[in-house]
Design a protein around this motif. Structure first.
Motif, PDB file in Angstrom:
ATOM      1  N   GLN A   1      12.429  25.361  -0.486  1.00  0.00           N
ATOM      2  CA  GLN A   1      13.278  26.444   0.027  1.00  0.00           C
ATOM      3  C   GLN A   1      13.234  26.546   1.547  1.00  0.00           C
ATOM      4  O   GLN A   1      13.256  27.635   2.114  1.00  0.00           O
ATOM      5  N   LEU A   2      13.217  25.384   2.193  1.00  0.00           N
ATOM      6  CA  LEU A   2      13.214  25.348   3.654  1.00  0.00           C
ATOM      7  C   LEU A   2      14.569  24.946   4.229  1.00  0.00           C
ATOM      8  O   LEU A   2      14.968  25.439   5.271  1.00  0.00           O
ATOM      9  N   ILE A   3      15.250  24.042   3.542  1.00  0.00           N
ATOM     10  CA  ILE A   3      16.465  23.446   4.102  1.00  0.00           C
ATOM     11  C   ILE A   3      17.620  23.550   3.113  1.00  0.00           C
ATOM     12  O   ILE A   3      17.469  23.247   1.926  1.00  0.00           O
ATOM     13  N   ALA A   4      18.772  23.953   3.627  1.00  0.00           N
ATOM     14  CA  ALA A   4      20.001  24.001   2.833  1.00  0.00           C
ATOM     15  C   ALA A   4      20.845  22.781   3.172  1.00  0.00           C
ATOM     16  O   ALA A   4      20.888  22.347   4.321  1.00  0.00           O
TER      17      ALA A   4
ATOM     18  N   LEU B   1      23.286  30.089   3.120  1.00  0.00           N
ATOM     19  CA  LEU B   1      22.011  29.806   2.467  1.00  0.00           C
ATOM     20  C   LEU B   1      20.891  29.590   3.485  1.00  0.00           C
ATOM     21  O   LEU B   1      19.780  30.108   3.312  1.00  0.00           O
ATOM     22  N   GLN B   2      21.170  28.849   4.561  1.00  0.00           N
ATOM     23  CA  GLN B   2      20.124  28.595   5.548  1.00  0.00           C
ATOM     24  C   GLN B   2      19.678  29.890   6.229  1.00  0.00           C
ATOM     25  O   GLN B   2      18.484  30.098   6.453  1.00  0.00           O
ATOM     26  N   ASN B   3      20.618  30.771   6.529  1.00  0.00           N
ATOM     27  CA  ASN B   3      20.258  32.073   7.113  1.00  0.00           C
ATOM     28  C   ASN B   3      19.351  32.852   6.161  1.00  0.00           C
ATOM     29  O   ASN B   3      18.360  33.453   6.583  1.00  0.00           O
ATOM     30  N   TYR B   4      19.698  32.827   4.887  1.00  0.00           N
ATOM     31  CA  TYR B   4      18.880  33.510   3.880  1.00  0.00           C
ATOM     32  C   TYR B   4      17.477  32.889   3.801  1.00  0.00           C
ATOM     33  O   TYR B   4      16.472  33.610   3.812  1.00  0.00           O
ATOM     34  N   LEU B   5      17.405  31.566   3.735  1.00  0.00           N
ATOM     35  CA  LEU B   5      16.109  30.888   3.638  1.00  0.00           C
ATOM     36  C   LEU B   5      15.227  31.183   4.855  1.00  0.00           C
ATOM     37  O   LEU B   5      14.018  31.417   4.717  1.00  0.00           O
ATOM     38  N   ASP B   6      15.836  31.178   6.036  1.00  0.00           N
ATOM     39  CA  ASP B   6      15.076  31.463   7.260  1.00  0.00           C
ATOM     40  C   ASP B   6      14.511  32.879   7.240  1.00  0.00           C
ATOM     41  O   ASP B   6      13.356  33.102   7.564  1.00  0.00           O
ATOM     42  N   ARG B   7      15.351  33.840   6.844  1.00  0.00           N
ATOM     43  CA  ARG B   7      14.878  35.237   6.784  1.00  0.00           C
ATOM     44  C   ARG B   7      13.821  35.409   5.710  1.00  0.00           C
ATOM     45  O   ARG B   7      12.845  36.129   5.894  1.00  0.00           O
ATOM     46  N   LYS B   8      13.984  34.713   4.596  1.00  0.00           N
ATOM     47  CA  LYS B   8      13.007  34.798   3.508  1.00  0.00           C
ATOM     48  C   LYS B   8      11.660  34.233   3.969  1.00  0.00           C
ATOM     49  O   LYS B   8      10.616  34.831   3.732  1.00  0.00           O
ATOM     50  N   ARG B   9      11.687  33.106   4.643  1.00  0.00           N
ATOM     51  CA  ARG B   9      10.474  32.472   5.130  1.00  0.00           C
ATOM     52  C   ARG B   9       9.772  33.340   6.164  1.00  0.00           C
ATOM     53  O   ARG B   9       8.558  33.405   6.229  1.00  0.00           O
ATOM     54  N   ASN B  10      10.540  34.045   6.980  1.00  0.00           N
ATOM     55  CA  ASN B  10       9.972  34.904   8.012  1.00  0.00           C
ATOM     56  C   ASN B  10       9.560  36.267   7.473  1.00  0.00           C
ATOM     57  O   ASN B  10       9.068  37.103   8.228  1.00  0.00           O
TER      58      ASN B  10
END
Length: 144
Positions: free
Chosen positions: A23-26, A130-139
């Protein structure tokens, strides 16, 4: 971890992106095409794709006006997400303002031809969502 799918739902196409297992890269997956405003057909194709990819979580772009209001297109996305939830899919709506603009800019900078851009712009917008979501989720900064 399992993969997540991102969707950019339009009136005739639905761009699809998928994450890696970490779940790092879209990345772009495909564009679903359907008759104008035939969201039942689109929904069936999305469900088949979720089954095929063994994915149970979706981030769906929520088109908002620049002032934050949700118009007709946004209401369609809200209803689409609700239908996904009824099918047991974890569906998250994500503010997609300016994602198509960002996707277009990336494609222009990559010197992608106009014809090719038209074919993949929906996928690239889904990647942005998706990438914006993954970045916010990771942070750890996802809205509650």
């Amino acid at each position: 971890m399992s993969r997540i799918i991102g969707l950019d739902l339009g009136s005739k196409t639905c761009g699809v992106a998928i994450s890696d297992r970490s779940q790092l890269i879209a990345r772009a997956l495909k564009t679903i095409r359907f008759e104008s405003d035939d969201y039942d057909d689109c929904f069936d194709q999305v469900l088949a794709l979720l089954d095929e990819q063994d994915v149970h979580e979706v981030v769906l772009g929520l088109p908002k006006h620049m002032n934050g209001d949700i118009g007709i297109r946004g209401e369609i996305s809200v209803q689409f997400a609700e239908e996904l939830k009824k099918e047991g899919v974890k569906a998250m709506l994500w503010d997609e303002r300016l994602t198509t603009v960002a996707a277009e800019k990336i494609l222009l900078e990559g010197d992608v031809s106009r014809r090719k851009r038209k074919k993949i712009i929906d996928q690239m917008a889904a990647v942005q969502i998706l990438q914006n979501y993954l970045d916010r989720k990771r942070n750890g900064s996802l809205p509650e």
